[in-house]
Design an enzyme around this catalytic site. Sequence first.
Site, mmCIF file in Angstrom:
data_model
loop_
_atom_site.group_PDB
_atom_site.id
_atom_site.type_symbol
_atom_site.label_atom_id
_atom_site.label_comp_id
_atom_site.label_asym_id
_atom_site.label_seq_id
_atom_site.Cartn_x
_atom_site.Cartn_y
_atom_site.Cartn_z
ATOM 1 N N ASP A 94 0.815 -1.222 0.000
ATOM 2 C CA ASP A 94 0.000 0.000 0.000
ATOM 3 C C ASP A 94 0.847 1.272 0.000
ATOM 4 O OD1 ASP A 94 -2.171 -1.738 0.224
ATOM 5 O OD2 ASP A 94 -2.059 -1.696 2.413
ATOM 6 N N HIS A 137 -4.451 -2.404 -5.632
ATOM 7 C CA HIS A 137 -3.809 -1.203 -6.165
ATOM 8 C C HIS A 137 -4.889 -0.165 -6.430
ATOM 9 C CE1 HIS A 137 0.035 -3.068 -6.913
ATOM 10 N NE2 HIS A 137 -0.345 -3.802 -7.930
HETATM 11 P P1 GTP Z 1 -0.918 -2.945 -2.775
HETATM 12 O O1 GTP Z 1 -0.839 -3.502 -4.128
HETATM 13 O O2 GTP Z 1 -2.136 -3.449 -2.022
HETATM 14 O O3 GTP Z 1 0.303 -3.079 -1.952
HETATM 15 O O4 GTP Z 1 -1.286 -1.349 -2.897
HETATM 16 P P2 GTP Z 1 -0.655 -0.035 -3.558
HETATM 17 O O5 GTP Z 1 0.808 0.063 -3.300
HETATM 18 O O6 GTP Z 1 -1.053 0.081 -4.979
HETATM 19 O O7 GTP Z 1 -1.324 1.113 -2.674
HETATM 20 P P3 GTP Z 1 -2.878 1.382 -2.401
HETATM 21 O O8 GTP Z 1 -3.432 1.875 -3.667
HETATM 22 O O9 GTP Z 1 -3.532 0.241 -1.719
HETATM 23 O O10 GTP Z 1 -2.779 2.530 -1.280
HETATM 24 C C1 GTP Z 1 -2.237 3.779 -1.504
HETATM 25 C C2 GTP Z 1 -3.292 4.853 -1.232
HETATM 26 O O11 GTP Z 1 -2.680 6.125 -1.311
HETATM 27 C C3 GTP Z 1 -4.403 4.879 -2.271
HETATM 28 O O12 GTP Z 1 -5.578 5.316 -1.668
HETATM 29 C C4 GTP Z 1 -3.898 5.925 -3.289
HETATM 30 O O13 GTP Z 1 -4.936 6.529 -4.025
HETATM 31 C C5 GTP Z 1 -3.235 6.903 -2.379
HETATM 32 N N1 GTP Z 1 -2.099 7.644 -2.937
HETATM 33 C C6 GTP Z 1 -1.079 7.198 -3.718
HETATM 34 N N2 GTP Z 1 -0.171 8.191 -3.909
HETATM 35 C C7 GTP Z 1 -0.638 9.274 -3.241
HETATM 36 C C8 GTP Z 1 -0.138 10.595 -3.025
HETATM 37 O O14 GTP Z 1 0.934 10.971 -3.478
HETATM 38 N N3 GTP Z 1 -0.905 11.410 -2.260
HETATM 39 C C9 GTP Z 1 -2.080 11.035 -1.688
HETATM 40 N N4 GTP Z 1 -2.747 11.914 -0.964
HETATM 41 N N5 GTP Z 1 -2.576 9.790 -1.858
HETATM 42 C C10 GTP Z 1 -1.869 8.929 -2.616
HETATM 43 P P1 IMP Z 2 -1.970 -12.808 2.908
HETATM 44 O O1 IMP Z 2 -1.023 -12.412 1.854
HETATM 45 O O2 IMP Z 2 -3.403 -12.604 2.558
HETATM 46 O O3 IMP Z 2 -1.681 -14.217 3.414
HETATM 47 O O4 IMP Z 2 -1.714 -11.870 4.179
HETATM 48 C C1 IMP Z 2 -0.505 -11.925 4.926
HETATM 49 C C2 IMP Z 2 -0.115 -10.520 5.396
HETATM 50 O O5 IMP Z 2 0.219 -9.717 4.278
HETATM 51 C C3 IMP Z 2 -1.230 -9.782 6.135
HETATM 52 O O6 IMP Z 2 -0.631 -8.949 7.110
HETATM 53 C C4 IMP Z 2 -1.855 -8.905 5.047
HETATM 54 O O7 IMP Z 2 -2.487 -7.767 5.561
HETATM 55 C C5 IMP Z 2 -0.606 -8.541 4.254
HETATM 56 N N1 IMP Z 2 -0.851 -8.211 2.838
HETATM 57 C C6 IMP Z 2 -0.971 -9.085 1.802
HETATM 58 N N2 IMP Z 2 -1.139 -8.416 0.643
HETATM 59 C C7 IMP Z 2 -1.104 -7.102 0.944
HETATM 60 C C8 IMP Z 2 -1.188 -5.909 0.163
HETATM 61 O O8 IMP Z 2 -1.309 -5.918 -1.068
HETATM 62 N N3 IMP Z 2 -1.118 -4.729 0.831
HETATM 63 C C9 IMP Z 2 -0.940 -4.688 2.157
HETATM 64 N N4 IMP Z 2 -0.828 -5.770 2.951
HETATM 65 C C10 IMP Z 2 -0.917 -6.967 2.339
HETATM 66 MG MG MG Z 3 -3.128 -1.820 -1.521
#
Ligand code: GTP
Ligand code: IMP
Ligand code: MG
Length: 340
Positions: free
Chosen positions: A13, A43
């Site tokens: 995230d 994402h």
């Molecule tokens: P995973 O694949 O689950 O690890 O997620 P991710 O790395 O793609 O991130 P995810 O989208 O779950 O969480 C990031 C959050 O921050 C989202 O709500 C985005 O819209 C937000 N976000 C990303 N970049 C920025 C930024 O520069 N500013 C702000 N305010 N929000 C952001």
């Molecule tokens: P699992 O991958 O569902 O087995 O979860 C194992 C750990 O990884 C838990 O703490 C989840 O919250 C974390 N996790 C798995 N995928 C993500 C992701 O995409 N974003 C954030 N945490 C994740």
């Molecule tokens: Mg995410």
Amino acid sequence: MTCNVLVGGGWGDEGKGKCITYLCYNDKPNIIARAGVGPNAGHSVEFHGEKYGLRLIPSGFFHKDARLLIGAGVLVDTTVFLHELDYLNKYQVRSRTYADYRCAIIEAKHREQDKASDYLSKKIGSTGTGCGPANADRVMRVAKLAGEVDEMKGYTTDVPLEVNTALDKDKDVFIEGSQGFGLSLYYGTYPYVTSKDTTASTAAADVGVGPTRIDEVIVVFKSYITRVGEGPFKTEITQNEAENLDIEEYGTVTGRRRRVGLFDMDLARESCMINGATQIALTCVDRLYPKCEHVKDYNRLSQEIKKFINEIEGETGVPVTIISTGPDLEDTIDLRSELL
Ligand code: GTP
Ligand code: IMP
Ligand code: MG
């Protein structure tokens, strides 16, 4: 010809979805290949006010000419896959999205096992998406593969062959990782980790690209850290402290409130070392320093932010090339040309 990999530097995230959207929309790679664990990822992608949450299909889909591939290392949940094809129909993903025929399949029983296991769902705090049990079946060599199931008919291909042939023809490939360094089965906070390594080398292996073909490894860090699920978190702050900073986040897949902490330089250094980072993308700078929201010019950042960026570069030895000042792809400072 370039082959770049992007991975998360923290506990997932970090804003990978946003960075991938920006980089793919600007650089227009011929292939965007999804690596990582599977649909436990969420994402978030925002483009001119349109928002999408994606679990399986590559986040670079806004770039309409790219082939969207899912590497053999990634677990496929056919329900999620078919739902996302519908969800993104207006971007013509149906005619350009393919999974490797060797992807292992998440079945209903895997999701049930994930949720029914107190160890996984409570102690580890898994996402309940069946990824752990499906990877366990894969290791036991009893998992079904994408090439064997009816739901994936017409949507499978040989991803390594496509990717390596594209590189041979001087085309560009972008490999998108999921999760983050702290969740790596090898290098993360075991046992509070996901079911697989999440570093750049594994992301490349997921899509069948050898280490000699990788050009850039971009590691994404958020300006603070969030973590969902259980496990150690050295720089964690209380919910109250997080609210005072106006930082409150909820998971894209599970809706769980994310734990919040301060930037961790030790984690950043180790993450850059093991990933072999060549560039850092720093996101959510506006959440820590609201004055820089939507800023697109490095010179308009405050001295405080520049100092923070210099410190990260000094400690990790890796240049910060992308600075994200908002969730939309427009809110990006791109310093890559200064590397040339
Ligand atoms: P995973 O694949 O689950 O690890 O997620 P991710 O790395 O793609 O991130 P995810 O989208 O779950 O969480 C990031 C959050 O921050 C989202 O709500 C985005 O819209 C937000 N976000 C990303 N970049 C920025 C930024 O520069 N500013 C702000 N305010 N929000 C952001
Ligand atoms: P699992 O991958 O569902 O087995 O979860 C194992 C750990 O990884 C838990 O703490 C989840 O919250 C974390 N996790 C798995 N995928 C993500 C992701 O995409 N974003 C954030 N945490 C994740
Ligand atoms: Mg995410």
